[in-house]
Design a protein around this motif. Structure first.
Motif, PDB file in Angstrom:
ATOM      1  N   ARG A 137     -42.096 -99.249  70.566  1.00 45.66           N
ATOM      2  CA  ARG A 137     -42.891 -99.971  69.562  1.00 45.66           C
ATOM      3  C   ARG A 137     -43.445 -99.004  68.511  1.00 45.66           C
ATOM      4  O   ARG A 137     -43.469 -99.321  67.316  1.00 45.66           O
ATOM      5  CB  ARG A 137     -44.020-100.753  70.239  1.00 45.66           C
ATOM      6  CG  ARG A 137     -44.796-101.632  69.306  1.00 45.66           C
ATOM      7  CD  ARG A 137     -43.925-102.741  68.735  1.00 45.66           C
ATOM      8  NE  ARG A 137     -44.719-103.556  67.847  1.00 45.66           N
ATOM      9  CZ  ARG A 137     -44.307-104.029  66.693  1.00 45.66           C
ATOM     10  NH1 ARG A 137     -43.077-103.826  66.308  1.00 45.66           N
ATOM     11  NH2 ARG A 137     -45.092-104.722  65.938  1.00 45.66           N
ATOM     12  N   ILE A 138     -43.884 -97.814  68.953  1.00 49.65           N
ATOM     13  CA  ILE A 138     -44.389 -96.807  68.007  1.00 49.65           C
ATOM     14  C   ILE A 138     -43.279 -96.418  67.034  1.00 49.65           C
ATOM     15  O   ILE A 138     -43.509 -96.305  65.826  1.00 49.65           O
ATOM     16  CB  ILE A 138     -44.954 -95.582  68.751  1.00 49.65           C
ATOM     17  CG1 ILE A 138     -46.288 -95.941  69.419  1.00 49.65           C
ATOM     18  CG2 ILE A 138     -45.140 -94.389  67.801  1.00 49.65           C
ATOM     19  CD1 ILE A 138     -46.832 -94.873  70.344  1.00 49.65           C
ATOM     20  N   ALA A 139     -42.077 -96.214  67.545  1.00 51.08           N
ATOM     21  CA  ALA A 139     -40.942 -95.855  66.675  1.00 51.08           C
ATOM     22  C   ALA A 139     -40.664 -96.974  65.677  1.00 51.08           C
ATOM     23  O   ALA A 139     -40.431 -96.721  64.484  1.00 51.08           O
ATOM     24  CB  ALA A 139     -39.702 -95.565  67.520  1.00 51.08           C
ATOM     25  N   GLU A 140     -40.695 -98.226  66.137  1.00 50.55           N
ATOM     26  CA  GLU A 140     -40.478 -99.358  65.238  1.00 50.55           C
ATOM     27  C   GLU A 140     -41.561 -99.425  64.167  1.00 50.55           C
ATOM     28  O   GLU A 140     -41.274 -99.670  62.991  1.00 50.55           O
ATOM     29  CB  GLU A 140     -40.459-100.666  66.028  1.00 50.55           C
ATOM     30  CG  GLU A 140     -39.258-100.825  66.926  1.00 50.55           C
ATOM     31  CD  GLU A 140     -39.386-101.998  67.893  1.00 50.55           C
ATOM     32  OE1 GLU A 140     -40.494-102.594  68.006  1.00 50.55           O
ATOM     33  OE2 GLU A 140     -38.390-102.317  68.548  1.00 50.55           O
ATOM     34  N   LEU A 141     -42.808 -99.200  64.571  1.00 49.65           N
ATOM     35  CA  LEU A 141     -43.912 -99.246  63.613  1.00 49.65           C
ATOM     36  C   LEU A 141     -43.852 -98.080  62.629  1.00 49.65           C
ATOM     37  O   LEU A 141     -44.187 -98.236  61.450  1.00 49.65           O
ATOM     38  CB  LEU A 141     -45.260 -99.259  64.348  1.00 49.65           C
ATOM     39  CG  LEU A 141     -45.602-100.571  65.048  1.00 49.65           C
ATOM     40  CD1 LEU A 141     -46.827-100.400  65.940  1.00 49.65           C
ATOM     41  CD2 LEU A 141     -45.821-101.686  64.039  1.00 49.65           C
ATOM     42  N   THR A 142     -43.408 -96.925  63.092  1.00 49.64           N
ATOM     43  CA  THR A 142     -43.252 -95.776  62.196  1.00 49.64           C
ATOM     44  C   THR A 142     -42.204 -96.075  61.134  1.00 49.64           C
ATOM     45  O   THR A 142     -42.396 -95.786  59.950  1.00 49.64           O
ATOM     46  CB  THR A 142     -42.875 -94.516  63.006  1.00 49.64           C
ATOM     47  OG1 THR A 142     -43.917 -94.260  63.951  1.00 49.64           O
ATOM     48  CG2 THR A 142     -42.697 -93.308  62.122  1.00 49.64           C
ATOM     49  N   THR A 143     -41.100 -96.686  61.541  1.00 49.77           N
ATOM     50  CA  THR A 143     -40.053 -97.077  60.592  1.00 49.77           C
ATOM     51  C   THR A 143     -40.589 -98.119  59.615  1.00 49.77           C
ATOM     52  O   THR A 143     -40.350 -98.030  58.407  1.00 49.77           O
ATOM     53  CB  THR A 143     -38.831 -97.624  61.356  1.00 49.77           C
ATOM     54  OG1 THR A 143     -38.352 -96.613  62.236  1.00 49.77           O
ATOM     55  CG2 THR A 143     -37.733 -98.069  60.415  1.00 49.77           C
ATOM     56  N   LEU A 144     -41.312 -99.088  60.117  1.00 48.37           N
ATOM     57  CA  LEU A 144     -41.897-100.126  59.267  1.00 48.37           C
ATOM     58  C   LEU A 144     -42.876 -99.514  58.272  1.00 48.37           C
ATOM     59  O   LEU A 144     -42.867 -99.852  57.088  1.00 48.37           O
ATOM     60  CB  LEU A 144     -42.601-101.191  60.114  1.00 48.37           C
ATOM     61  CG  LEU A 144     -43.365-102.273  59.357  1.00 48.37           C
ATOM     62  CD1 LEU A 144     -42.435-103.061  58.441  1.00 48.37           C
ATOM     63  CD2 LEU A 144     -44.078-103.189  60.334  1.00 48.37           C
ATOM     64  N   ARG A 145     -43.693 -98.592  58.744  1.00 54.15           N
ATOM     65  CA  ARG A 145     -44.662 -97.941  57.858  1.00 54.15           C
ATOM     66  C   ARG A 145     -43.952 -97.192  56.731  1.00 54.15           C
ATOM     67  O   ARG A 145     -44.350 -97.268  55.564  1.00 54.15           O
ATOM     68  CB  ARG A 145     -45.550 -96.981  58.636  1.00 54.15           C
ATOM     69  CG  ARG A 145     -46.665 -96.421  57.781  1.00 54.15           C
ATOM     70  CD  ARG A 145     -47.424 -95.304  58.457  1.00 54.15           C
ATOM     71  NE  ARG A 145     -48.580 -94.945  57.689  1.00 54.15           N
ATOM     72  CZ  ARG A 145     -48.559 -94.375  56.476  1.00 54.15           C
ATOM     73  NH1 ARG A 145     -47.413 -94.121  55.882  1.00 54.15           N
ATOM     74  NH2 ARG A 145     -49.671 -94.068  55.844  1.00 54.15           N
ATOM     75  N   ALA A 146     -42.901 -96.475  57.070  1.00 53.74           N
ATOM     76  CA  ALA A 146     -42.149 -95.728  56.058  1.00 53.74           C
ATOM     77  C   ALA A 146     -41.543 -96.685  55.036  1.00 53.74           C
ATOM     78  O   ALA A 146     -41.565 -96.418  53.829  1.00 53.74           O
ATOM     79  CB  ALA A 146     -41.063 -94.883  56.723  1.00 53.74           C
ATOM     80  N   GLU A 147     -41.007 -97.794  55.489  1.00 53.53           N
ATOM     81  CA  GLU A 147     -40.415 -98.794  54.587  1.00 53.53           C
ATOM     82  C   GLU A 147     -41.478 -99.363  53.652  1.00 53.53           C
ATOM     83  O   GLU A 147     -41.261 -99.496  52.445  1.00 53.53           O
ATOM     84  CB  GLU A 147     -39.761 -99.914  55.398  1.00 53.53           C
ATOM     85  CG  GLU A 147     -39.184-101.035  54.576  1.00 53.53           C
ATOM     86  CD  GLU A 147     -37.985-100.633  53.726  1.00 53.53           C
ATOM     87  OE1 GLU A 147     -37.722-101.325  52.727  1.00 53.53           O
ATOM     88  OE2 GLU A 147     -37.318 -99.630  54.053  1.00 53.53           O
ATOM     89  N   LEU A 148     -42.632 -99.697  54.201  1.00 50.59           N
ATOM     90  CA  LEU A 148     -43.719-100.219  53.371  1.00 50.59           C
ATOM     91  C   LEU A 148     -44.182 -99.172  52.361  1.00 50.59           C
ATOM     92  O   LEU A 148     -44.445 -99.498  51.197  1.00 50.59           O
ATOM     93  CB  LEU A 148     -44.897-100.667  54.246  1.00 50.59           C
ATOM     94  CG  LEU A 148     -44.661-101.930  55.063  1.00 50.59           C
ATOM     95  CD1 LEU A 148     -45.763-102.116  56.081  1.00 50.59           C
ATOM     96  CD2 LEU A 148     -44.543-103.140  54.155  1.00 50.59           C
ATOM     97  N   ALA A 149     -44.266 -97.922  52.776  1.00 47.97           N
ATOM     98  CA  ALA A 149     -44.712 -96.848  51.879  1.00 47.97           C
ATOM     99  C   ALA A 149     -43.756 -96.681  50.705  1.00 47.97           C
ATOM    100  O   ALA A 149     -44.197 -96.398  49.584  1.00 47.97           O
ATOM    101  CB  ALA A 149     -44.849 -95.542  52.653  1.00 47.97           C
ATOM    102  N   THR A 150     -42.449 -96.875  50.936  1.00 49.09           N
ATOM    103  CA  THR A 150     -41.493 -96.736  49.824  1.00 49.09           C
ATOM    104  C   THR A 150     -41.647 -97.870  48.818  1.00 49.09           C
ATOM    105  O   THR A 150     -41.237 -97.731  47.670  1.00 49.09           O
ATOM    106  CB  THR A 150     -40.028 -96.710  50.310  1.00 49.09           C
ATOM    107  OG1 THR A 150     -39.718 -97.952  50.935  1.00 49.09           O
ATOM    108  CG2 THR A 150     -39.778 -95.549  51.242  1.00 49.09           C
ATOM    109  N   ARG A 151     -42.207 -98.968  49.211  1.00 54.24           N
ATOM    110  CA  ARG A 151     -42.342-100.121  48.323  1.00 54.24           C
ATOM    111  C   ARG A 151     -43.664-100.142  47.560  1.00 54.24           C
ATOM    112  O   ARG A 151     -43.823-100.906  46.620  1.00 54.24           O
ATOM    113  CB  ARG A 151     -42.187-101.403  49.128  1.00 54.24           C
ATOM    114  CG  ARG A 151     -40.768-101.577  49.648  1.00 54.24           C
ATOM    115  CD  ARG A 151     -40.666-102.724  50.636  1.00 54.24           C
ATOM    116  NE  ARG A 151     -39.341-102.809  51.194  1.00 54.24           N
ATOM    117  CZ  ARG A 151     -38.424-103.687  50.799  1.00 54.24           C
ATOM    118  NH1 ARG A 151     -38.690-104.553  49.861  1.00 54.24           N
ATOM    119  NH2 ARG A 151     -37.240-103.692  51.368  1.00 54.24           N
ATOM    120  N   VAL A 152     -44.609 -99.304  47.957  1.00 55.02           N
ATOM    121  CA  VAL A 152     -45.895 -99.259  47.258  1.00 55.02           C
ATOM    122  C   VAL A 152     -45.660 -98.795  45.823  1.00 55.02           C
ATOM    123  O   VAL A 152     -44.958 -97.812  45.584  1.00 55.02           O
ATOM    124  CB  VAL A 152     -46.880 -98.308  47.987  1.00 55.02           C
ATOM    125  CG1 VAL A 152     -48.126 -98.063  47.141  1.00 55.02           C
ATOM    126  CG2 VAL A 152     -47.260 -98.873  49.340  1.00 55.02           C
TER     127      VAL A 152
END
Length: 138
Positions: A93-108
């Motif tokens: 779950r941490i790995a999934e959330l880390t990937t999600l966080r990175a994806e969101l950061a690229t869209r900011v």
């Protein structure tokens, strides 16, 4: 012990205990007057339930694992196995959330944060106008 006493000793509400009874986490017998009567060891079990929830286990996992723990020859070993399994779930779950966080950061700060990544800002409009009105579904 009646539900009010159990609730006080376990630090829970009567409604919580009724819910746990409904989902099968605890069982009490009914007295002739309709009151619930729980064995004293229910207090320890409810403390286990609380601790397990604090460690991230769902009620379904607690119910399922509780049965396995009662039948385990070595409870400490069985608990360690459960914790190792939960650690793997948490790590995933941490790995999934880390990937999600990175994806969101690229869209900011992008013009359209919901646009698929890797496509230029005007690509959707350009491709629609290049194909003409027939491609718009009209």
């Amino acid at each position: 012990m009646r539900i009010g006493e159990l609730a006080a000793q376990a630090g829970m509400t009567r409604d919580t205990i009724r819910f746990y009874e409904k989902v099968g986490l605890v069982t009490g017998r009914r007295l002739p007057n309709g009151y619930r009567d729980f064995p004293p060891e229910t207090v320890v079990w409810l403390q286990y339930v609380r601790t397990a929830q604090a460690l991230g286990f769902s009620l379904a996992e607690i119910a399922r694992n509780g049965e396995a723990l009662r039948e385990a020859p070595d409870t400490a070993e069985a608990l360690s196995t459960l914790f190792e399994e939960k650690l793997r779930v948490v790590d995933t779950r941490i790995a999934e959330l880390t990937t999600l966080r990175a994806e969101l950061a690229t869209r900011v700060g992008t013009g359209c944060p919901l646009r698929p990544t890797g496509r230029p800002a005007g690509a959707d409009a350009e491709s629609a106008s290049a194909q003409g009105p027939a491609s718009s579904g009209a």
